[in-house]
Design an enzyme around this catalytic site. Structure first.
Site, PDB file in Angstrom:
ATOM      1  N   LYS A   1       4.573  38.556 -68.709  1.00  0.00           N
ATOM      2  CA  LYS A   1       5.462  39.510 -69.406  1.00  0.00           C
ATOM      3  C   LYS A   1       5.298  39.359 -70.919  1.00  0.00           C
ATOM      4  O   LYS A   1       5.134  40.345 -71.641  1.00  0.00           O
ATOM      5  CB  LYS A   1       6.914  39.223 -68.989  1.00  0.00           C
ATOM      6  CG  LYS A   1       7.950  39.997 -69.791  1.00  0.00           C
ATOM      7  CD  LYS A   1       9.364  39.481 -69.557  1.00  0.00           C
ATOM      8  CE  LYS A   1      10.308  40.056 -70.588  1.00  0.00           C
ATOM      9  NZ  LYS A   1      11.646  39.510 -70.550  1.00  0.00           N
TER      10      LYS A   1
ATOM     11  N   THR B   1      14.105  38.110 -74.058  1.00  0.00           N
ATOM     12  CA  THR B   1      12.779  38.363 -74.630  1.00  0.00           C
ATOM     13  C   THR B   1      12.426  39.809 -74.310  1.00  0.00           C
ATOM     14  O   THR B   1      12.263  40.162 -73.134  1.00  0.00           O
ATOM     15  CB  THR B   1      11.722  37.430 -73.993  1.00  0.00           C
ATOM     16  OG1 THR B   1      12.097  36.085 -74.228  1.00  0.00           O
ATOM     17  CG2 THR B   1      10.351  37.683 -74.602  1.00  0.00           C
TER      18      THR B   1
ATOM     19  N   LYS C   1       8.458  34.987 -81.214  1.00  0.00           N
ATOM     20  CA  LYS C   1       8.390  34.516 -79.815  1.00  0.00           C
ATOM     21  C   LYS C   1       7.059  34.924 -79.156  1.00  0.00           C
ATOM     22  O   LYS C   1       6.409  34.118 -78.510  1.00  0.00           O
ATOM     23  CB  LYS C   1       9.591  35.102 -79.062  1.00  0.00           C
ATOM     24  CG  LYS C   1       9.495  35.089 -77.564  1.00  0.00           C
ATOM     25  CD  LYS C   1      10.047  33.834 -76.952  1.00  0.00           C
ATOM     26  CE  LYS C   1       9.754  33.833 -75.462  1.00  0.00           C
ATOM     27  NZ  LYS C   1      10.174  32.654 -74.792  1.00  0.00           N
TER      28      LYS C   1
HETATM   29  P1  NAD Z   1      17.134  36.182 -64.626  1.00  0.00           P
HETATM   30  O1  NAD Z   1      16.579  37.343 -63.904  1.00  0.00           O
HETATM   31  O2  NAD Z   1      17.352  34.902 -63.917  1.00  0.00           O
HETATM   32  O3  NAD Z   1      18.548  36.596 -65.316  1.00  0.00           O
HETATM   33  C1  NAD Z   1      18.826  37.860 -65.819  1.00  0.00           C
HETATM   34  C2  NAD Z   1      20.211  38.238 -65.326  1.00  0.00           C
HETATM   35  O4  NAD Z   1      20.571  39.501 -65.883  1.00  0.00           O
HETATM   36  C3  NAD Z   1      20.304  38.384 -63.805  1.00  0.00           C
HETATM   37  O5  NAD Z   1      21.310  37.522 -63.306  1.00  0.00           O
HETATM   38  C4  NAD Z   1      20.623  39.857 -63.587  1.00  0.00           C
HETATM   39  O6  NAD Z   1      21.464  40.080 -62.465  1.00  0.00           O
HETATM   40  C5  NAD Z   1      21.318  40.191 -64.883  1.00  0.00           C
HETATM   41  N1  NAD Z   1      21.341  41.614 -65.220  1.00  0.00           N
HETATM   42  C6  NAD Z   1      20.337  42.527 -65.140  1.00  0.00           C
HETATM   43  N2  NAD Z   1      20.760  43.718 -65.605  1.00  0.00           N
HETATM   44  C7  NAD Z   1      22.050  43.560 -65.994  1.00  0.00           C
HETATM   45  C8  NAD Z   1      23.019  44.408 -66.573  1.00  0.00           C
HETATM   46  N3  NAD Z   1      22.746  45.698 -66.841  1.00  0.00           N
HETATM   47  N4  NAD Z   1      24.239  43.905 -66.853  1.00  0.00           N
HETATM   48  C9  NAD Z   1      24.533  42.608 -66.582  1.00  0.00           C
HETATM   49  N5  NAD Z   1      23.644  41.744 -66.030  1.00  0.00           N
HETATM   50  C10 NAD Z   1      22.421  42.211 -65.757  1.00  0.00           C
HETATM   51  O7  NAD Z   1      16.174  35.971 -65.900  1.00  0.00           O
HETATM   52  P2  NAD Z   1      16.101  34.686 -66.851  1.00  0.00           P
HETATM   53  O8  NAD Z   1      15.031  33.764 -66.378  1.00  0.00           O
HETATM   54  O9  NAD Z   1      17.486  34.183 -67.076  1.00  0.00           O
HETATM   55  O10 NAD Z   1      15.547  35.366 -68.184  1.00  0.00           O
HETATM   56  C11 NAD Z   1      16.384  36.101 -69.050  1.00  0.00           C
HETATM   57  C12 NAD Z   1      15.593  36.412 -70.317  1.00  0.00           C
HETATM   58  O11 NAD Z   1      15.179  35.168 -70.919  1.00  0.00           O
HETATM   59  C13 NAD Z   1      14.314  37.211 -70.050  1.00  0.00           C
HETATM   60  O12 NAD Z   1      14.167  38.161 -71.085  1.00  0.00           O
HETATM   61  C14 NAD Z   1      13.218  36.145 -70.087  1.00  0.00           C
HETATM   62  O13 NAD Z   1      11.962  36.671 -70.473  1.00  0.00           O
HETATM   63  C15 NAD Z   1      13.769  35.193 -71.124  1.00  0.00           C
HETATM   64  N6  NAD Z   1      13.271  33.816 -71.006  1.00  0.00           N
HETATM   65  C16 NAD Z   1      13.197  33.202 -69.792  1.00  0.00           C
HETATM   66  C17 NAD Z   1      12.721  31.897 -69.720  1.00  0.00           C
HETATM   67  C18 NAD Z   1      12.642  31.177 -68.381  1.00  0.00           C
HETATM   68  O14 NAD Z   1      11.996  30.128 -68.330  1.00  0.00           O
HETATM   69  N7  NAD Z   1      13.291  31.673 -67.333  1.00  0.00           N
HETATM   70  C19 NAD Z   1      12.321  31.210 -70.876  1.00  0.00           C
HETATM   71  C20 NAD Z   1      12.445  31.851 -72.112  1.00  0.00           C
HETATM   72  C21 NAD Z   1      12.917  33.162 -72.170  1.00  0.00           C
END
Ligand code: NAD
Length: 296
Positions: A246, A96, A171
């Site tokens: 966010k 997102t 979204k």
């Molecule tokens: P998270 O922080 O758990 O996972 C993100 C991952 O990306 C981490 O493991 C981090 O180490 C990795 N990362 C960061 N920079 C990187 C790079 N340059 N190269 C490789 N890996 C890298 O976050 P999440 O909860 O999995 O969310 C991910 C996305 O999904 C976000 O944009 C969030 O807004 C969206 N989202 C989350 C939810 C939720 O409930 N958690 C729901 C819908 C959407």
């Protein structure tokens, strides 16, 4: 069987990648956090040392990263996915992020000859684990048609919202409305408490009346009426306030850029900022009822 490079296997990307493995896809994962990679490797995925190594031989590249800056760096830097991936690879960003970043990556990907889709999700970690996510997709008809079969292995509803950035737009519109409806629901239940109404009675009435909405029927912010809702678990294990905040900030930035008037969206962003500032960033977003009752 396709080879999928999965970049970013955190709370969401991890279970999504594991569902691809269950569906017999090959997954080559990369994450800057070794701890995030482990569950994917344990489930049969392979670990890449860099993002570039992950994408070199991939049929499909999926990114699931925290925010626009991460997505820009993975796709737009000099040595990036766009320089390392095969030209016939399909690129899908499920993060997102802000619409400007999504459109910038679309433009660069198109220029480099790739099919690219922005495909943010709703459904949370539970939906990612169960493979029931909803994907809102922006991009060409061809990119969408190519992506649908692989997205169906991680989700239940795959919707083509429109052209570049339309997935991100859909979204944030949805989540802005969700925040507003949750605050309204919390206010109604808090007022009902002051007026001596029982939670269950008010739920039974609203859920069959004109105030009915998802925040009432599926995610009721008071314990009891909806047993699966985080209100029954002290507001843990749901959709964290920081993530809602966010999305509300992204919605406000998009509204400012597009000249749209969203006063209730702005108010919701302010109320969730205040709730987060009181130490509730990790608390489920329905916990804001406590602040509205004056408990915090
Ligand atoms: P998270 O922080 O758990 O996972 C993100 C991952 O990306 C981490 O493991 C981090 O180490 C990795 N990362 C960061 N920079 C990187 C790079 N340059 N190269 C490789 N890996 C890298 O976050 P999440 O909860 O999995 O969310 C991910 C996305 O999904 C976000 O944009 C969030 O807004 C969206 N989202 C989350 C939810 C939720 O409930 N958690 C729901 C819908 C959407």
């Amino acid at each position: 069987m396709s080879t999928v490079a999965f970049i970013g296997v955190g709370n969401m990307g991890g279970p999504m990648a594991r569902n691809l493995l269950k569906a017999q896809e090959q997954v080559l994962a990369f994450d800057v956090s070794p701890a995030a990679l482990k569950p994917v490797v344990d489930a049969g995925g392979k670990e890449a040392a860099t993002a570039l190594e992950a994408v070199t031989d991939a049929d499909i590249v999926i990114t699931m990263l925290p925010a626009g800056a991460h997505v820009r760096s993975v796709y737009l830097e000099d040595a990036s996915v766009l320089t390392a991936a095969r030209k016939d690879a399909l690129l899908i960003d499920c993060s997102t992020i802000d619409i400007d970043s999504a459109r910038a990556v679309h433009v660069a990907a198109l220029k480099a000859g790739f099919d690219f889709l922005d495909a943010p999700v709703s459904g949370g970690v539970g939906g990612a684990e169960a493979g029931t996510l909803a994907f809102m997709c922006g991009g060409s008809d061809r990119a969408f048609a190519r992506a649908k079969p692989v997205l169906e292995k991680m989700g239940k509803r795959i919707v083509h919202a429109g052209g570049a950035g339309a997935g991100q737009a859909a979204k944030i519109c949805n989540n802005m409305l969700l925040a507003i409806s949750m605050i309204g629901t919390c206010e109604a239940f808090a007022l009902g408490e002051k007026l001596g109404l029982e939670h269950q009675k008010l739920f039974d009435i609203i859920s069959a009346a004109s105030g009915q909405c998802w925040s009432v029927t599926t995610y009721c912010p008071v314990p009891g009426p909806v047993p699966a809702a985080p209100s029954n678990r002290d507001y843990t294990g749901g959709f964290a306030t920081n993530l809602m905040l966010k999305d509300l900030k992204l919605a406000q930035a998009a509204a400012a850029g597009a000249g749209a008037t969203t006063p209730l969206g702005a108010e919701a962003a302010q109320l969730y900022s205040l709730f987060a500032a009181k130490g509730n960033g990790g608390v489920d977003f329905s916990g804001i009822i406590r602040m509205l009752r004056g408990e915090l």
